[in-house]
Design a protein around this motif. Structure first.
Motif, mmCIF file in Angstrom:
data_model
loop_
_atom_site.group_PDB
_atom_site.id
_atom_site.type_symbol
_atom_site.label_atom_id
_atom_site.label_comp_id
_atom_site.label_asym_id
_atom_site.label_seq_id
_atom_site.Cartn_x
_atom_site.Cartn_y
_atom_site.Cartn_z
ATOM 1 N N LYS A 145 74.916 21.753 64.246
ATOM 2 C CA LYS A 145 74.646 22.904 63.377
ATOM 3 C C LYS A 145 73.168 22.905 62.950
ATOM 4 N N ASP A 146 72.678 21.707 62.550
ATOM 5 C CA ASP A 146 71.276 21.571 62.148
ATOM 6 C C ASP A 146 70.343 21.994 63.270
ATOM 7 N N GLU A 149 70.281 25.687 63.754
ATOM 8 C CA GLU A 149 69.511 26.363 62.697
ATOM 9 C C GLU A 149 68.016 26.217 62.929
ATOM 10 N N GLN A 150 67.633 25.044 63.515
ATOM 11 C CA GLN A 150 66.208 24.811 63.783
ATOM 12 C C GLN A 150 65.752 25.495 65.075
ATOM 13 N N THR A 180 77.477 12.043 61.470
ATOM 14 C CA THR A 180 76.094 12.515 61.357
ATOM 15 C C THR A 180 75.177 11.858 62.368
#
Lengths: 255, 102
Positions: A145-146, A149-150, A180
């Motif tokens: 997800k990160d 988004e980036q 994570t």
């Protein structure tokens, strides 16, 4: 010039006030003792490897998959051949063949430099972002997800969804959370860089040591009655080889 | 000087050949499934130990060394085995042997 002065001019290690035979014996014994401390240094690092391996075997296997076996195998062969040539150079000077000794020492130094060149390519590859299929990140939805988004994820020419990630992510060292953590555990890459880094430092020292021996050899300081620096320099180079023999399967082949 | 006289180049060339063959075996063994990945690692470490012994015996001249130097050379090995062995033993108990050797 009398015979006595001519003999005095010959380098034989006796400038320390001891007969060359004694210097030869003591140097070897002292150097082996030093090598024992080197082995203990690497033993600590291998223990760290073993402990973190048992904490996350799957992560280690996935991470090792990112390393190039070709590079590792090439470096293994380079070190084995250079170990042979440095051992051969000692045999050459025992027979009084100074020219062959110099050639073999130069070849060994060349092997060390090629090894470092290979390591440079490997390191720079691991430091940069690589493309990884998004499927491989499915286990880490938060990370995926990160990355999305980036704007790190896109569809490549083959129609696969890929994300650009850095294999060695300092921020993830010590992270025990499989959700994570990236698909490849950073602890593996921390140990990879630390172990190969300390080993690479030994290659640099070995190349410097053998260059010093080669310069002495070119000056004609060695002869069958005095070649202790060649022997001791060779022993150091073999240590570098010994460590790599264990590093290669443990880092490159555990996938 | 000690060890002077006889040339050992032939033995050393054979040692190099053996080391290269064992390297090929190491790479091959890594791609064979011996039942569990832990067993694969044990096999890889055993082959590496054979290679290291060859380097120490022939390239580092331990085969022809005097006893005192040999004693100094092998001084650290039992302590390394003790240190790594004891910590691996401890870790496997904490993590759970069934996870390490499924």
């Amino acid at each position: 010039m009398s015979v006595a002065t001519a003999v005095k001019k010959l380098h034989d290690g006796s400038k320390w006030g001891n007969p060359p035979e004694l210097v030869y014996d003591m140097s070897r014994m002292g150097f082996w003792l030093f090598l024992a401390t080197e082995l203990l240094l690497f033993a600590v690092l291998f223990t760290a490897y073993a402990v973190y391996y048992f904490h996350d075997p799957a992560g280690f296997h996935a991470s090792a998959h990112e390393l190039s076996v070709g590079f590792g195998a090439a470096n293994t062969i380079i070190l084995l051949v250079s170990s042979f040539t440095v051992a051969w150079s000692i045999e050459a000077i025992k027979q009084g063949n100074i020219r062959l000794m110099n050639i073999l020492l130069a070849f060994t130094i060349g092997c060390g430099l090629v090894f470092l060149g290979n390591k440079y390519f490997e390191y720079s590859h691991k430091m940069h972002e690589v493309e990884l299929e998004a499927v491989a990140l499915a286990k880490s939805p938060a990370l995926l997800k990160d990355l999305k988004e980036q704007g790190k994820c896109f569809t490549n020419t083959a129609g696969q969804e890929v994300c650009r990630v850095i294999p060695f992510n300092v921020a993830n060292i010590g992270s025990g959370d499989p959700l994570t953590k990236p698909a490849f555990a950073s602890m593996f890459f921390f140990l990879y860089f630390f172990l190969t880094g300390v080993h690479g430092l030994h290659i640099v020292v070995g190349v410097a040591l053998l260059s010093w021996v080669l310069i002495k050899g070119l000056r004609g300081e060695f002869h069958p009655g005095w070649y202790t620096p060649v022997e001791v320099g060779g022993l150091y180079w073999h240590l570098v080889d010994l460590i790599w023999i264990y590093l290669f399967p443990l880092l490159y082949l555990v996938s | 000087m000690a060890g002077n006289g006889k040339s050992h180049v032939k033995e050393m060339a054979l040692t190099l050949a053996a080391l290269l063959i064992l390297t090929v075996i190491t790479v091959w063994a890594a791609h064979v499934n011996f039942g569990s990945l832990a067993i694969n690692i044990v096999i890889a470490v055993l082959i590496a130990t054979i290679k290291v012994s060859l380097v120490m015996l022939f390239f580092m001249h331990l085969r022809w060394e005097n006893k005192l130097v040999v004693a100094f050379a092998i001084l650290a090995i039992p302590f390394i085995i003790l240190a790594i062995g004891a910590i691996i033993w401890d870790t496997t108990i904490r993590v759970g042997v069934e996870k390490v050797f499924p």
